[in-house]
Design a protein around this motif. Structure first.
Motif, PDB file in Angstrom:
ATOM      1  N   HIS A  97       0.956  -0.907  -0.093  1.00 11.69           N
ATOM      2  CA  HIS A  97      -0.207  -0.073   0.005  1.00 11.69           C
ATOM      3  C   HIS A  97       1.378   1.426   0.015  1.00 11.69           C
ATOM      4  N   GLU A  98       0.859   2.338  -0.914  1.00 14.55           N
ATOM      5  CA  GLU A  98       1.085   3.220  -1.188  1.00 14.55           C
ATOM      6  C   GLU A  98       3.554   3.506  -1.186  1.00 14.55           C
ATOM      7  N   ARG A  99       3.416   2.607  -2.271  1.00 16.59           N
ATOM      8  CA  ARG A  99       4.806   1.395  -2.320  1.00 16.59           C
ATOM      9  C   ARG A  99       5.529   1.029  -1.271  1.00 16.59           C
ATOM     10  N   ARG A 100       4.498   0.831  -0.578  1.00 16.27           N
ATOM     11  CA  ARG A 100       5.338  -0.554   0.739  1.00 16.27           C
ATOM     12  C   ARG A 100       4.726  -1.132   1.742  1.00 16.27           C
ATOM     13  N   HIS A 101       5.516  -2.432   1.946  1.00 18.83           N
ATOM     14  CA  HIS A 101       5.029  -3.355   3.161  1.00 18.83           C
ATOM     15  C   HIS A 101       4.352  -2.740   4.577  1.00 18.83           C
ATOM     16  N   PRO A 102       3.782  -3.219   4.872  1.00 15.51           N
ATOM     17  CA  PRO A 102       3.253  -2.526   6.115  1.00 15.51           C
ATOM     18  C   PRO A 102       4.786  -2.172   7.220  1.00 15.51           C
ATOM     19  N   GLU A 103       5.066  -1.143   8.309  1.00 18.52           N
ATOM     20  CA  GLU A 103       5.886  -1.134   9.071  1.00 18.52           C
ATOM     21  C   GLU A 103       6.003  -2.723   9.742  1.00 18.52           C
ATOM     22  N   SER A 104       4.889  -3.239  10.110  1.00 16.17           N
ATOM     23  CA  SER A 104       4.889  -4.272  11.195  1.00 16.17           C
ATOM     24  C   SER A 104       5.728  -5.583  10.948  1.00 16.17           C
ATOM     25  N   PHE A 105       5.497  -5.495   9.126  1.00 17.05           N
ATOM     26  CA  PHE A 105       5.818  -6.495   8.844  1.00 17.05           C
ATOM     27  C   PHE A 105       7.529  -6.554   8.376  1.00 17.05           C
ATOM     28  N   GLU A 106       8.482  -5.658   7.538  1.00 13.49           N
ATOM     29  CA  GLU A 106       9.070  -5.250   7.621  1.00 13.49           C
ATOM     30  C   GLU A 106       9.959  -4.908   9.564  1.00 13.49           C
ATOM     31  N   ALA A 107       9.618  -4.975  10.311  1.00 12.46           N
ATOM     32  CA  ALA A 107      10.338  -4.666  11.678  1.00 12.46           C
ATOM     33  C   ALA A 107      10.388  -5.847  11.321  1.00 12.46           C
ATOM     34  N   PHE A 108       9.656  -7.528  11.784  1.00 15.42           N
ATOM     35  CA  PHE A 108       9.398  -8.885  11.673  1.00 15.42           C
ATOM     36  C   PHE A 108      10.757  -9.290  11.138  1.00 15.42           C
ATOM     37  N   VAL A 109      11.170  -8.859   9.428  1.00 16.91           N
ATOM     38  CA  VAL A 109      11.436  -9.681   8.843  1.00 16.91           C
ATOM     39  C   VAL A 109      13.915  -9.055   8.971  1.00 16.91           C
ATOM     40  N   VAL A 110      12.978  -8.053   9.849  1.00 14.15           N
ATOM     41  CA  VAL A 110      14.396  -7.588  10.078  1.00 14.15           C
ATOM     42  C   VAL A 110      14.919  -7.794  11.565  1.00 14.15           C
ATOM     43  N   SER A 111      14.472  -8.148  13.010  1.00 14.88           N
ATOM     44  CA  SER A 111      14.396  -8.493  13.410  1.00 14.88           C
ATOM     45  C   SER A 111      14.920  -9.797  13.955  1.00 14.88           C
ATOM     46  N   ASN A 112      14.159 -10.107  13.044  1.00 19.04           N
ATOM     47  CA  ASN A 112      14.358 -12.172  12.990  1.00 19.04           C
ATOM     48  C   ASN A 112      15.453 -12.364  11.344  1.00 19.04           C
ATOM     49  N   ARG A 113      15.938 -11.502  10.740  1.00 16.36           N
ATOM     50  CA  ARG A 113      16.853 -11.734   9.776  1.00 16.36           C
ATOM     51  C   ARG A 113      17.493 -12.835  10.169  1.00 16.36           C
ATOM     52  N   ASP A 114      18.107 -12.851  10.506  1.00 14.27           N
ATOM     53  CA  ASP A 114      19.809 -14.177  10.669  1.00 14.27           C
ATOM     54  C   ASP A 114      19.135 -15.380  11.128  1.00 14.27           C
ATOM     55  N   THR A 115      17.847 -15.402  12.164  1.00 17.50           N
ATOM     56  CA  THR A 115      17.595 -16.564  11.989  1.00 17.50           C
ATOM     57  C   THR A 115      16.348 -17.195  10.990  1.00 17.50           C
ATOM     58  N   LEU A 116      15.796 -16.329   9.700  1.00 18.39           N
ATOM     59  CA  LEU A 116      15.476 -16.749   8.743  1.00 18.39           C
ATOM     60  C   LEU A 116      16.200 -17.326   8.181  1.00 18.39           C
ATOM     61  N   ARG A 117      17.247 -16.338   8.154  1.00 21.51           N
ATOM     62  CA  ARG A 117      18.140 -17.091   6.640  1.00 21.51           C
ATOM     63  C   ARG A 117      18.986 -18.011   6.734  1.00 21.51           C
ATOM     64  N   LYS A 118      18.613 -19.144   7.657  1.00 25.61           N
ATOM     65  CA  LYS A 118      19.019 -20.520   8.113  1.00 25.61           C
ATOM     66  C   LYS A 118      18.118 -21.276   7.636  1.00 25.61           C
ATOM     67  N   ARG A 119      16.623 -20.642   7.153  1.00 28.65           N
ATOM     68  CA  ARG A 119      15.781 -21.919   6.605  1.00 28.65           C
ATOM     69  C   ARG A 119      15.092 -21.818   5.642  1.00 28.65           C
ATOM     70  N   LYS A 120      14.625 -22.376   4.229  1.00 32.34           N
ATOM     71  CA  LYS A 120      14.347 -21.559   3.015  1.00 32.34           C
ATOM     72  C   LYS A 120      13.366 -21.219   3.665  1.00 32.34           C
ATOM     73  N   SER A 121      13.301 -20.432   1.932  1.00 37.74           N
ATOM     74  CA  SER A 121      12.287 -18.994   2.440  1.00 37.74           C
ATOM     75  C   SER A 121      11.562 -18.448   1.373  1.00 37.74           C
ATOM     76  N   LEU A 122       9.678 -18.283   1.502  1.00 46.36           N
ATOM     77  CA  LEU A 122       9.940 -17.331   0.100  1.00 46.36           C
ATOM     78  C   LEU A 122       8.873 -16.990   0.664  1.00 46.36           C
ATOM     79  N   VAL A 123       9.486 -15.066  -0.073  1.00 39.59           N
ATOM     80  CA  VAL A 123       8.703 -14.080  -0.030  1.00 39.59           C
ATOM     81  C   VAL A 123       7.444 -13.587  -1.372  1.00 39.59           C
ATOM     82  N   LEU A 124       6.222 -13.535  -0.850  1.00 41.60           N
ATOM     83  CA  LEU A 124       4.919 -13.168  -1.432  1.00 41.60           C
ATOM     84  C   LEU A 124       4.580 -11.522  -1.395  1.00 41.60           C
ATOM     85  N   SER A 125       4.730 -10.681  -1.938  1.00 41.64           N
ATOM     86  CA  SER A 125       4.719  -9.524  -2.156  1.00 41.64           C
ATOM     87  C   SER A 125       2.940  -9.165  -2.775  1.00 41.64           C
ATOM     88  N   ILE A 126       1.624  -9.194  -2.216  1.00 43.81           N
ATOM     89  CA  ILE A 126       0.865  -8.929  -2.717  1.00 43.81           C
ATOM     90  C   ILE A 126      -0.019  -7.811  -3.178  1.00 43.81           C
TER      91      ILE A 126
END
Length: 181
Positions: A59-88
């Motif tokens: 919305h308005e060129r951005r994904h929600p702040e709470s979503f981006e904050a989750f990705v940033v705060s869990n980035r290292d853990t997420l990198r250790k797993r196979k991941s798929l990002v869907l942009s709606i």
């Protein structure tokens, strides 16, 4: 084996998509854990998680702040797993908007510093009951410019459920075809 499905939603379509993917994963023999980043508990254990699906609307060129904050705060853990990002988003529904939709996704990935195993663009929906006058006008004269779609006609889904099923199955099965979009 558990698939973690993390989503943010604004109008409800992304949550509908997250629940749909959960069903596809369950049918493929996985357990699922759904997390809405706006309703997230303090700490989420993902020790038993083998794959992660992250999805959020644009919305308005951005994904929600709470979503981006989750990705940033869990980035290292997420990198250790196979991941798929869907942009709606609606831009993903139209050939002329897919490049712009891809830009929104790439910008979010740059902001978060996250490099998923796979990505895909997924068309969203028009839900005018959630819009005020200005949102409807922007939708009509900017987002849907030149298309014979009137927000006054009510809810209109652009999500291609068959394509989404293929993307999810490809990711869960390991073929990696999701990056084709």
């Amino acid at each position: 084996m558990t698939v973690l499905i993390v989503f943010a939603t604004i109008e409800g379509q992304t949550e509908k998509i997250a629940r749909f993917i959960s069903g596809v994963a369950k049918n493929a023999g996985f357990n699922t854990k759904l997390i809405n980043t706006d309703e997230m508990p303090g700490h989420v254990s993902i020790d038993d998680v083998v794959k992660v699906v992250l999805l959020a609307p644009v919305h308005e060129r951005r994904h929600p702040e709470s979503f981006e904050a989750f990705v940033v705060s869990n980035r290292d853990t997420l990198r250790k797993r196979k991941s798929l990002v869907l942009s709606i988003g609606l831009k993903a529904a139209f050939a002329s908007g897919r490049e712009e939709a891809r830009d929104y996704l790439n910008e979010m990935l740059m902001r978060t510093g996250f490099e998923p195993s796979a990505t895909a663009l997924v068309a969203g929906a028009v839900k005018p009951e959630n819009y005020g006058y200005f949102e409807r006008e922007i939708l009509k004269h900017v987002v849907l410019l030149g298309r014979k779609i009137d927000p006054q006609d009510g809810v209109r889904e652009f999500t291609d459920w068959d394509e989404l099923t293929s993307i999810a199955i490809d990711f869960l099965g390991g073929t990696g075809r999701a990056n084709r979009l």
